[in-house]
Motif scaffolding. Structure first.
Motif, PDB file in Angstrom:
ATOM      1  N   CYS A 117     -28.122   2.806  -2.885  1.00 13.19           N
ATOM      2  CA  CYS A 117     -27.746   1.939  -4.009  1.00 13.19           C
ATOM      3  C   CYS A 117     -27.994   0.473  -3.664  1.00 13.19           C
ATOM      4  CB  CYS A 117     -26.282   2.143  -4.377  1.00 13.19           C
ATOM      5  SG  CYS A 117     -25.913   3.711  -5.179  1.00 13.19           S
ATOM      6  N   VAL A 174     -29.232   6.498  -9.454  1.00 11.95           N
ATOM      7  CA  VAL A 174     -28.275   7.117  -8.533  1.00 11.95           C
ATOM      8  C   VAL A 174     -27.815   8.476  -9.042  1.00 11.95           C
ATOM      9  CG1 VAL A 174     -26.204   6.055  -9.533  1.00 11.95           C
ATOM     10  CG2 VAL A 174     -26.246   6.682  -7.103  1.00 11.95           C
ATOM     11  N   PHE A 193     -22.336  -1.546  -7.865  1.00 13.11           N
ATOM     12  CA  PHE A 193     -23.111  -0.311  -7.704  1.00 13.11           C
ATOM     13  C   PHE A 193     -22.250   0.841  -7.186  1.00 13.11           C
ATOM     14  CE2 PHE A 193     -24.516  -2.575  -3.670  1.00 13.11           C
ATOM     15  CZ  PHE A 193     -23.995  -1.682  -2.735  1.00 13.11           C
ATOM     16  N   PHE A 235     -28.533   0.409 -11.095  1.00  8.80           N
ATOM     17  CA  PHE A 235     -29.289   1.450 -10.409  1.00  8.80           C
ATOM     18  C   PHE A 235     -28.959   2.812 -11.024  1.00  8.80           C
ATOM     19  CE2 PHE A 235     -30.001   4.167  -6.510  1.00  8.80           C
ATOM     20  CZ  PHE A 235     -31.384   4.070  -6.552  1.00  8.80           C
ATOM     21  N   ALA A 273     -22.132   4.411  -9.082  1.00 14.11           N
ATOM     22  CA  ALA A 273     -22.306   5.689  -8.393  1.00 14.11           C
ATOM     23  C   ALA A 273     -21.127   6.621  -8.647  1.00 14.11           C
ATOM     24  CB  ALA A 273     -22.486   5.448  -6.901  1.00 14.11           C
TER      25      ALA A 273
END
Length: 266
Positions: free
Chosen positions: A133, A183, A254, A180, A258
């Motif tokens: 990440c 993920v 992040f 991101f 996640a």
């Protein structure tokens, strides 16, 4: 705190053994003048030197976090190897890769990580998800895990697709809060139940001095060959350091991303 003294050995290719065609960038297995076998990531491959830069940076970040990474070395390729290769595709790759490349020590007997066979502890899974990440590594999926089992331990390989934002133009380093979403496809996400604890421990390890030391490993030549920028090698190194520092300072973003993706999976 002084900047850590990191270094990579430099070796010379003595024999080109075989291409590894399962890799998208056509890495090759070679023997070097120290007698060891290496998997070479060639500068003449599709993503060019930026893939080697990402490979070096993220590989050494993994090592700084205590994760298993094969030794990285600089490896010199003589132009003669391109002239003697019968396969035209490989011949072109070798010819365009004359000079300094990057290689990983070959883990003889290693097998590809299989999520259906191999069990990974939650903390290790969380460390790897966290690193990917941080560095925007899109290439750790069930289809292409980029992990090996060797001597009953998990080893990380192939980080050339990470830090993909450095392909987007001269202002790439300004977009530090980029989400991101990939993920959700991370092969270890279901086991990564300790992301918050890993976040605190990992940020403590990746100090500014460590980042500076890792970026100091990147050869000037690899940085200044980019014709799309007028920045010096030193200025480009600082771009990478600032980008990573900013990502670290906002790591809760992040980590939460996640965790939300993991909840959706389980």
């Amino acid at each position: 705190m002084p900047i850590p003294d990191l270094s990579l050995r430099t070796v010379d290719v003595t024999r080109y053994v075989t291409p590894l065609r399962e890799g998208g960038s056509l890495p090759g297995l070679v023997e070097a003048d120290d007698g060891f076998l290496y998997v070479v990531k060639f500068r003449g491959a599709g993503q060019g030197l930026k893939a080697l830069i990402a490979e070096l940076i993220v590989g050494e970040l993994a090592r700084a976090l205590g994760l298993h990474m094969p030794e990285l070395v600089f490896i010199r390729l003589d132009e003669a190897f391109g002239r003697t290769e019968p396969d035209e595709e490989i011949q072109d790759l070798l010819r365009f890769s004359t000079g300094l490349n990057l290689a990983l020590h070959y883990l003889s007997g290693a097998i590809t990580y299989d999520p259906l066979v191999n069990t990974i502890e939650p903390r290790l899974a969380s460390q790897i998800v966290w690193l990917d990440c941080l560095t925007l590594n899109v290439d750790r999926t069930a289809r292409n895990t980029n992990m090996l089992m060797w001597h009953r331990e998990l080893w990380l390989i192939d980080h050339g697709a990470a830090l993909y934002v450095h392909h987007t133009g001269p202002d790439w380093a300004q977009n530090t809060r980029r989400p991101f979403p990939q993920v959700k496809d991370h092969v270890l996400l279901p086991q990564a139940s300790e992301l918050e604890a890993v976040d605190a421990a990992s940020r403590a390890l990746l100090t500014s001095d460590v980042l500076q030391a890792i970026l100091a490993l990147v050869p000037d030549e690899w940085l200044t060959s980019d014709q799309s920028t007028t920045l010096s090698a030193a200025e480009q190194r600082q771009n990478y350091v600032r980008f990573l520092e900013a990502r670290l300072s906002a790591s809760e973003t992040f980590v939460q991303e996640a965790q939300h993706a993991r909840k959706a999976l389980i």
